[in-house]
Design a protein around this motif. Structure first.
Motif, mmCIF file in Angstrom:
data_model
loop_
_atom_site.group_PDB
_atom_site.id
_atom_site.type_symbol
_atom_site.label_atom_id
_atom_site.label_comp_id
_atom_site.label_asym_id
_atom_site.label_seq_id
_atom_site.Cartn_x
_atom_site.Cartn_y
_atom_site.Cartn_z
ATOM 1 N N PRO A 75 45.582 42.104 32.239
ATOM 2 C CA PRO A 75 46.029 41.060 33.158
ATOM 3 C C PRO A 75 46.038 39.671 32.521
ATOM 4 O O PRO A 75 46.712 38.780 33.015
ATOM 5 N N GLU A 284 43.428 46.332 42.049
ATOM 6 C CA GLU A 284 44.135 45.143 41.588
ATOM 7 C C GLU A 284 44.983 44.475 42.662
ATOM 8 O O GLU A 284 45.345 43.323 42.534
ATOM 9 N N GLU A 287 44.382 40.827 44.276
ATOM 10 C CA GLU A 287 44.518 39.629 43.445
ATOM 11 C C GLU A 287 45.851 39.598 42.714
ATOM 12 O O GLU A 287 45.958 39.005 41.656
ATOM 13 N N ALA A 288 46.846 40.283 43.264
ATOM 14 C CA ALA A 288 48.148 40.266 42.624
ATOM 15 C C ALA A 288 49.084 39.351 43.414
ATOM 16 O O ALA A 288 49.541 39.696 44.490
ATOM 17 N N PRO A 289 49.342 38.144 42.874
ATOM 18 C CA PRO A 289 50.171 37.186 43.622
ATOM 19 C C PRO A 289 51.608 37.674 43.783
ATOM 20 O O PRO A 289 52.108 38.389 42.921
ATOM 21 N N ILE A 290 52.235 37.248 44.889
ATOM 22 C CA ILE A 290 53.626 37.630 45.147
ATOM 23 C C ILE A 290 54.510 37.136 44.004
ATOM 24 O O ILE A 290 54.365 36.005 43.540
ATOM 25 N N LYS A 294 52.231 41.425 37.660
ATOM 26 C CA LYS A 294 51.171 42.368 38.003
ATOM 27 C C LYS A 294 51.549 43.149 39.257
ATOM 28 O O LYS A 294 51.430 44.369 39.297
#
Lengths: 325, 345
Positions: A75, A284, A287-290, A294
């Motif tokens: 990441p 995950e 905490e995976a932003p739009i 990721k």
């Protein structure tokens, strides 16, 4: 019954010409609803596949097909590959089936052939209840009970003995963490056990008694009857049951996340921590932003899991069909 | 005539009721400050009748939701980059300060006794130090008999602000770590096992002889975990204690920091604990729901008072230094505006 109806109708039977053809309107509506239900499932499935594929497309465009066989999940540098998770998913599911299969055979045959009537229900219900336990409970049980047991009593002796053998030792190397592939596989085995067993029982019960009795009659032992009559008779359905169990093991999330050790590293060892596709997504996703690479990579992982499940299902169908021919 | 008076009375009553009507405001994000936000929320509702709904969904989720404006404020442990704040029209401000500690499972080692340095921690998590009787560790701890046991590093498997803070610290103290692994809410760990949440890390460390993990201080102190000392930038070995966190918070350069992104990792103060970091709230500068935005600001300003600070301290959080609170209040007045350009507060 007849008498009551007669009294209600005042003892008179109405002439048939007065009856209305109600089915003329309601039947097409009913049939249309049935069609809608059927199409709805297809549509839903299609939309989910399309959505996962579209969502994961940016990751595929960015990494290319290398995404599938890259053993890297970083990441920090935003470098993602699916190999570790695909391997972990298949490895843990195969362990689960290998462990659950003999047990399911044993339980199913015991229930259908050997078990006294008085025990049949309690054992049958107990197996069904295993299926009703929520997966998070299996996860907690695995984490608080099985993992310490594995770390204290199972892994250290195996590492000291089998772990020293060349080549085979690779399977039993590494520190005794308790968590890892084997632990995940064991928990999964318990989870898929009731499904496989239930279908086995159903299959074995459908074996015609005449066949079994004939086999016993020519002097077959219990084992021989089981091996040569019952299993061949239900083989196709049994393969289907195993595949369904495998399918369930592939997608299990919470229980696996608790016990697999969650490491995005490739290792041949049964004791090494690993990751599955589902556990990685669970870990995950929050905490995976739009719009991030990721998130799209996680969606792509989801799509790959879908494809794997599809292949397993198709394979089971093909196997069943080939046996039928 | 009579009717008009009556209507007037009703209108006045409605207006008054309107101003006294409870305003609910919604937040979502980081799980680390969730306990204190919820305690504050409960007390605030008691006092004002206005209720805070806070969903603890993780820092990344909080950032997503406030960018999409589905909540009134977002909460995040990780700092949002300035460009992103500007494009999403958000004000970032700190609320409380937390710290991360190392916990170990070693026979005969009591809490706050084992001395470690940042470099040793980095080497453990890089897989370079594999035994507890490694010369680097025994040299620092001549009084403790360390076993020749494998070091088993445990990390958070779910991406979290705690991991971001911890790896941020390792970045500061080890060039090797910075080049090989780096810092983020989740990283590619070279060795060790991952466990979900603070409770997962704690459980795995407790299960594994020779285990070492990192957890939030509030979690470690609530569960009486065996924690280690760490060497700070000034070269002193310090145990994780509130005074050390406060020293680190006070030494941070809040005035010079843009968007309150003051770093207090590896702070230079004499008795500072090295792994300390604030947690942030993100507030839209162009709020859609003016009432809720005003209430959010009032809420946090109340939380900064003595009453709020006491609640935070009871839960082992460190309140902000007074001068930072003043800066935050000024930022509220200057930056959060209604569509016609007037300050909301």
């Amino acid at each position: 019954m007849d008498a009551t109806m007669d009294t209600r109708g005042g003892g008179q039977i109405e002439p048939i010409t007065k009856a209305k053809a109600t089915g003329a309107v309601s039947d097409p509506i009913f049939i249309a609803l049935l069609w809608a239900s059927g199409i709805f499932v297809l549509l839903l499935l299609g939309l989910i596949i399309a959505q996962l594929f579209m969502g994961g497309l940016p990751a595929l465009q960015h990494f290319g097909l290398d995404f599938i066989w890259t053993a890297n999940w970083n990441p920090v540098t935003e470098n993602y590959g699916a190999l570790v998770m695909i391997y972990g998913t298949l490895f843990s599911a195969v362990i689960a089936v290998v462990v659950a299969l003999p047990l399911s055979f044993g339980i199913a045959f015991f229930l259908t052939e050997i078990c006294p009537q008085a025990f049949k229900r309690p054992i049958g219900v107990a197996v069904q209840l295993l299926a009703a336990v929520p997966s998070i409970i299996y996860g907690m049980w695995g984490f608080f009970v099985i993992v310490p047991l594995m770390a204290a009593y199972v892994q250290p002796p195996l590492i000291e003995t089998l772990g020293q053998v060349p080549i085979l030792g690779l399977l039993f190397s590494g520190p005794p963490l308790g968590s890892g592939m084997l632990t995940a596989g064991l928990i999964l085995a318990v989870m898929i056990l009731p499904f496989i067993t239930a279908m086995f029982v159903e299959t074995l019960e459908s074996v015609p008694p005449m066949l079994k009795e004939s086999a016993y009659g020519v002097g077959g032992t219990t084992y021989e009857v089981y091996k040569n009559v019952s299993i061949p008779y239900g083989r196709t359905a049994m393969v289907g049951a195993i595949m369904l169990g495998l399918g369930r093991a592939l997608g299990e999330t919470m229980a696996v996340t608790f016990v697999i050790g969650n490491a995005t590293r490739l290792s041949a060892s049964l004791f090494a921590p690993g990751a599955t596709i589902a556990s990685t997504i669970a870990n995950e996703f929050p905490e995976a932003p739009i719009g991030s690479l990721k998130l799209t990579s996680l969606l792509q992982l989801g799509f790959i899991l879908f494809v794997i499940s599809f292949i397993v299902l198709a394979l089971s169908r093909a196997l069943v069909r080939s046996r039928l021919d | 005539m009579k009717l008009t008076t009556a209507l007037g009375a009703i209108a006045v009553a409605t207006l008054m009721a309107g101003s006294a009507q409870a305003v609910d405001f919604n937040g979502a994000g980081a799980s680390f400050p969730a306990p204190v936000y919820q305690s504050w929320g409960a007390k605030y509702k008691e006092k004002t009748g206005n209720a805070l709904n806070y969903q603890s969904i993780g820092s990344g989720g909080g950032q997503n939701q406030i960018i999409n404006r589905t909540v009134d404020f977002g909460a995040s442990d990780a700092v949002m980059p300035s460009e992103k704040l500007a494009s999403a029209k958000l004000l970032q401000f700190p609320t409380v300060i937390g710290s991360v500690v190392a916990t170990v499972n070693l026979e005969g080692v009591e809490t706050k006794k084992l001395k470690l340095t940042g470099a040793i921690l980095a080497d453990i998590y890089l897989g370079k130090i594999t035994k507890w009787d490694d010369a680097a560790i025994t040299k620092l701890n001549p009084d403790i008999k360390l076993p020749s046991q494998a070091v088993v590093p445990v990390y958070r498997s779910d991406s979290s602000g705690t991991t971001a803070i911890f790896t941020g610290y390792l970045n500061e103290v080890s060039a090797d770590w910075k080049s090989k692994v780096g810092s983020a809410t989740s990283v590619q760990w070279p060795v060790g096992a991952g466990a979900k949440g603070n409770e997962g890390v704690t459980g795995t460390v407790k299960n594994t002889k020779g285990g070492i993990g990192y957890v939030e201080y509030i979690y470690a102190s609530a569960n009486n975990l065996v924690v280690t000392q760490l060497q700070n930038k000034a070269g002193k070995f310090v145990a994780p204690e509130v005074a050390g966190f406060q020293a680190a918070a006070a030494s941070a350069d809040w005035k010079g920091a843009k968007d309150f992104a003051a770093s207090m990792i590896n702070a230079p103060a004499e008795n500072a604990w090295p792994i300390v970091s604030p947690t942030y709230v993100l507030l839209p500068k162009d709020p859609k729901n003016i009432e809720a935005s005003r209430e959010t600001m009032k809420f946090f300003l109340w939380a900064y008072t003595k009453e709020g600070a006491e609640i935070a301290e009871k839960l082992h959080y460190i309140p902000l230094p007074a001068d930072v609170v003043k800066q935050v209040e000024e930022a509220f007045k200057a930056e959060i505006k209604t569509p016609d350009g007037k300050p909301v507060l």
